[in-house]
Write a protein that holds these residues in place. Structure first.
Motif, PDB file in Angstrom:
ATOM      1  N   PRO A 182       0.819  -1.211   0.000  1.00 23.63           N
ATOM      2  CA  PRO A 182       0.000   0.000   0.000  1.00 23.63           C
ATOM      3  C   PRO A 182       0.854   1.263   0.000  1.00 23.63           C
ATOM      4  O   PRO A 182       1.931   1.300   0.575  1.00 23.63           O
ATOM      5  N   VAL A 183       0.376   2.290  -0.697  1.00 23.81           N
ATOM      6  CA  VAL A 183       1.049   3.580  -0.704  1.00 23.81           C
ATOM      7  C   VAL A 183       0.261   4.514   0.188  1.00 23.81           C
ATOM      8  O   VAL A 183      -0.829   4.934  -0.152  1.00 23.81           O
ATOM      9  N   GLN A 184       0.766   4.810   1.357  1.00 24.17           N
ATOM     10  CA  GLN A 184       0.079   5.677   2.299  1.00 24.17           C
ATOM     11  C   GLN A 184       0.518   7.118   2.077  1.00 24.17           C
ATOM     12  O   GLN A 184       1.642   7.372   1.672  1.00 24.17           O
ATOM     13  N   VAL A 185      -0.367   8.051   2.345  1.00 19.99           N
ATOM     14  CA  VAL A 185      -0.009   9.459   2.260  1.00 19.99           C
ATOM     15  C   VAL A 185      -0.224  10.108   3.614  1.00 19.99           C
ATOM     16  O   VAL A 185      -1.088   9.709   4.376  1.00 19.99           O
ATOM     17  N   MET A 186       0.557  11.114   3.913  1.00 17.66           N
ATOM     18  CA  MET A 186       0.459  11.800   5.194  1.00 17.66           C
ATOM     19  C   MET A 186      -0.741  12.731   5.216  1.00 17.66           C
ATOM     20  O   MET A 186      -1.253  13.129   4.178  1.00 17.66           O
ATOM     21  N   GLU A 227     -10.946   6.128   0.459  1.00 21.22           N
ATOM     22  CA  GLU A 227     -11.218   6.430   1.861  1.00 21.22           C
ATOM     23  C   GLU A 227     -10.499   5.464   2.792  1.00 21.22           C
ATOM     24  O   GLU A 227     -10.054   4.383   2.376  1.00 21.22           O
ATOM     25  N   ASN A 228     -10.387   5.887   4.048  1.00 23.78           N
ATOM     26  CA  ASN A 228      -9.848   5.041   5.121  1.00 23.78           C
ATOM     27  C   ASN A 228      -8.462   4.481   4.810  1.00 23.78           C
ATOM     28  O   ASN A 228      -8.182   3.319   5.063  1.00 23.78           O
ATOM     29  N   THR A 229      -7.580   5.322   4.249  1.00 22.65           N
ATOM     30  CA  THR A 229      -6.209   4.876   3.996  1.00 22.65           C
ATOM     31  C   THR A 229      -5.360   5.117   5.241  1.00 22.65           C
ATOM     32  O   THR A 229      -4.958   4.187   5.925  1.00 22.65           O
ATOM     33  N   TYR A 230      -5.104   6.386   5.566  1.00 19.03           N
ATOM     34  CA  TYR A 230      -4.346   6.676   6.788  1.00 19.03           C
ATOM     35  C   TYR A 230      -5.242   7.296   7.853  1.00 19.03           C
ATOM     36  O   TYR A 230      -4.814   7.504   8.987  1.00 19.03           O
ATOM     37  N   LYS A 231      -6.477   7.616   7.487  1.00 21.54           N
ATOM     38  CA  LYS A 231      -7.447   8.161   8.437  1.00 21.54           C
ATOM     39  C   LYS A 231      -8.835   7.774   7.951  1.00 21.54           C
ATOM     40  O   LYS A 231      -9.016   7.334   6.810  1.00 21.54           O
ATOM     41  N   GLU A 232      -9.851   7.948   8.786  1.00 15.65           N
ATOM     42  CA  GLU A 232     -11.215   7.622   8.399  1.00 15.65           C
ATOM     43  C   GLU A 232     -11.751   8.671   7.426  1.00 15.65           C
ATOM     44  O   GLU A 232     -11.383   9.835   7.489  1.00 15.65           O
ATOM     45  N   GLY A 233     -12.624   8.218   6.533  1.00 23.63           N
ATOM     46  CA  GLY A 233     -13.222   9.134   5.560  1.00 23.63           C
ATOM     47  C   GLY A 233     -12.348   9.304   4.328  1.00 23.63           C
ATOM     48  O   GLY A 233     -11.368   8.584   4.124  1.00 23.63           O
TER      49      GLY A 233
END
Length: 254
Positions: free
Chosen positions: A101-105, A200-206
């Motif tokens: 997975p590629v997460q973003v800040m 949605e819901n990658t590093y935070k909800e929504g």
């Protein structure tokens, strides 16, 4: 006979001409180049290059990408006559092998309330021209590094990338978060190349990530590894997919 009127979003956009992005807009630094040499070759001032690329000094490095032409601002079209037919519906493809997975800040930007679900209108001729320009320009930026809150070619986060390429294509828009862009766009059931894609819901909800649909089960976006092209059928992105959307400024009202 139904009249086609350009619908401009008051919150986000004012329509400018569809400036033509080309390989001449960006220059990749080569061995032996200096800022003054690049400025002279492109008939611009060194100071302009520093301003357009947010450079605080003259030093540059090999393979660095520089904007060498001033972004064009277009005139608002007075009339939209012929809407361009939308592409065939895109069905969610079969699942690929699992990819890291590629997460973003997090983006510390203004967000808006959740919108009422609306279906975007068909693209106008001018809107389609904007799409062609922004997709071409977005692909030129592939490989640009990730930078928290970045919205220049020095580095991008996901919404900063969206802001930058749309501005280059001729749309004057404010820099906001992916969540805000989601609230100020409408869903499309039949996406075309150039439409937005939200997750949605990658590093935070929504709503937490976005990119640009480029066809063939792919989208281009700014992830933690930088600007890259990724398959929508990737297990991670398929799981977090929300919808294809379209900004109102490139739509028409019947």
């Amino acid at each position: 006979m139904l009249k086609k009127v350009l619908l401009v979003s008051v919150l986000l956009f004012t329509f400018a001409s569809t400036a033509t992005a080309s390989s001449n807009t960006l220059y990749e630094v080569k061995k032996g180049d200096t800022l003054s040499k690049i400025a002279k070759a492109n008939k611009v001032a060194v100071k302009d290059l520093q301003t357009w690329n947010k450079l605080t000094k003259d030093s540059i490095y090999v393979k660095q990408k520089l904007v060498v032409q001033k972004p064009k601002t277009a005139k608002a079209p007075t009339k939209v006559t012929t809407p361009v037919a939308t592409a065939k519906p895109v069905t969610q493809p079969k699942t690929d092998k699992i990819v890291q997975p590629v997460q973003v800040m997090a983006e510390t930007l203004i967000t808006s309330p959740t919108p009422v679900a609306v279906e975007a209108k068909a693209l106008s001729a001018s809107g389609q021209a904007v799409y062609n320009t922004l997709v071409d320009f977005a692909k030129l930026l592939e490989g640009t590094p990730y930078l928290y809150a970045g919205n220049t070619i020095a580095g991008f986060d996901c919404s900063g990338f969206i802001h930058f390429v749309h501005m280059q294509a001729g749309l004057n828009m404010t820099r906001q978060s992916s969540e805000s862009y989601f609230t100020q766009s409408a869903t499309v059931s039949d996406p075309v190349v150039g439409d937005l894609v939200f997750f949605e819901n990658t590093y935070k909800e929504g709503i937490s990530h976005m990119g640009i649909y480029i066809g063939d089960d792919q989208f281009i976006h700014a992830g933690s590894k930088g600007v890259e092209i990724t398959k929508l059928s990737n297990v991670y992105w398929k799981e977090h997919f929300v919808s294809f959307n379209r900004f109102h400024a490139v739509s028409v009202e019947k």
